[in-house]
Scaffold this motif. Structure first.
Motif, mmCIF file in Angstrom:
data_model
loop_
_atom_site.group_PDB
_atom_site.id
_atom_site.type_symbol
_atom_site.label_atom_id
_atom_site.label_comp_id
_atom_site.label_asym_id
_atom_site.label_seq_id
_atom_site.Cartn_x
_atom_site.Cartn_y
_atom_site.Cartn_z
ATOM 1 N N GLY A 79 32.058 -12.892 -45.513
ATOM 2 C CA GLY A 79 30.545 -13.880 -45.015
ATOM 3 C C GLY A 79 29.851 -13.128 -44.272
ATOM 4 N N SER A 80 28.430 -13.736 -43.709
ATOM 5 C CA SER A 80 27.753 -13.621 -43.159
ATOM 6 C C SER A 80 27.060 -14.498 -42.114
ATOM 7 N N LEU A 81 26.602 -14.588 -41.023
ATOM 8 C CA LEU A 81 26.269 -15.328 -40.020
ATOM 9 C C LEU A 81 24.797 -14.487 -39.508
ATOM 10 N N ARG A 82 24.031 -15.033 -38.740
ATOM 11 C CA ARG A 82 22.714 -14.810 -37.888
ATOM 12 C C ARG A 82 22.243 -15.236 -36.538
ATOM 13 N N LEU A 83 22.787 -14.981 -35.469
ATOM 14 C CA LEU A 83 22.757 -14.787 -34.378
ATOM 15 C C LEU A 83 21.302 -14.754 -33.870
ATOM 16 N N SER A 84 21.061 -15.789 -33.080
ATOM 17 C CA SER A 84 19.782 -16.022 -32.047
ATOM 18 C C SER A 84 20.431 -15.965 -30.671
ATOM 19 N N CYS A 85 19.155 -14.640 -29.841
ATOM 20 C CA CYS A 85 19.341 -15.168 -28.841
ATOM 21 C C CYS A 85 17.659 -15.376 -28.205
ATOM 22 N N ALA A 86 17.429 -16.501 -27.708
ATOM 23 C CA ALA A 86 15.989 -16.978 -27.337
ATOM 24 C C ALA A 86 16.075 -17.110 -24.947
ATOM 25 N N ALA A 87 14.743 -15.926 -25.329
ATOM 26 C CA ALA A 87 14.895 -16.297 -23.893
ATOM 27 C C ALA A 87 13.565 -16.755 -23.045
ATOM 28 N N SER A 88 13.830 -17.720 -21.382
ATOM 29 C CA SER A 88 12.954 -17.912 -21.278
ATOM 30 C C SER A 88 12.665 -17.141 -20.388
ATOM 31 N N GLY A 89 11.440 -17.493 -19.514
ATOM 32 C CA GLY A 89 11.445 -17.398 -17.829
ATOM 33 C C GLY A 89 10.913 -16.660 -17.951
#
Length: 124
Positions: free
Chosen positions: A16-26
């Motif tokens: 299967g597949s997954l899509r990870l996200s890395c959201a940055a703030s600051g």
């Protein structure tokens, strides 16, 4: 200090597949290389993939090459990891961090602090 928040993990069957996200703030991440790292139970954290600030250069661990794709959207201050053809051995907690990319060497995390990460579990 930049805050990085990972998301997108879950339980998936092998293949299967997954899509990870890395959201940055600051702070904007546009001038930083970004990397994904993972840690399985009982093992040390290891490098998975990295991408330079402009998105032109990527680097992958041999174990994920051809299956994972790292990308970034600097306008959204976010990095991504598309994971296809997942294997049980990909099971780990995945983290993002700024990365130090030096030609000929394995990318390493720039900072020694980490976010919560996101759990990826691949069943056989």
């Amino acid at each position: 200090q930049v805050q990085l928040v990972e998301s997108g993990g879950g339980l998936v069957q092998a293949g299967g597949s997954l899509r990870l996200s890395c959201a940055a703030s600051g702070r904007s991440i546009s001038t930083y290389s970004m990397g994904w790292f993972r840690q399985a139970p009982g093992k040390e954290r290891e490098f998975v993939a990295a991408i330079n600030g402009g998105g032109e250069t990527t680097y992958y661990a041999d174990s994920v090459k051809g299956r994972f794709t790292i990308s970034r959207d600097n306008a959204k201050n976010t990095a991504y990891l598309q994971m296809n053809s997942l294997k049980p051995e990909d099971t780990a907690r995945y983290y993002c961090n700024h990365a130090v990319m030096v030609p000929g060497t394995l990318p390493v995390p720039l900072f020694d602090y980490w976010g919560q990460g996101t759990q990826v579990t691949v069943s056989s």
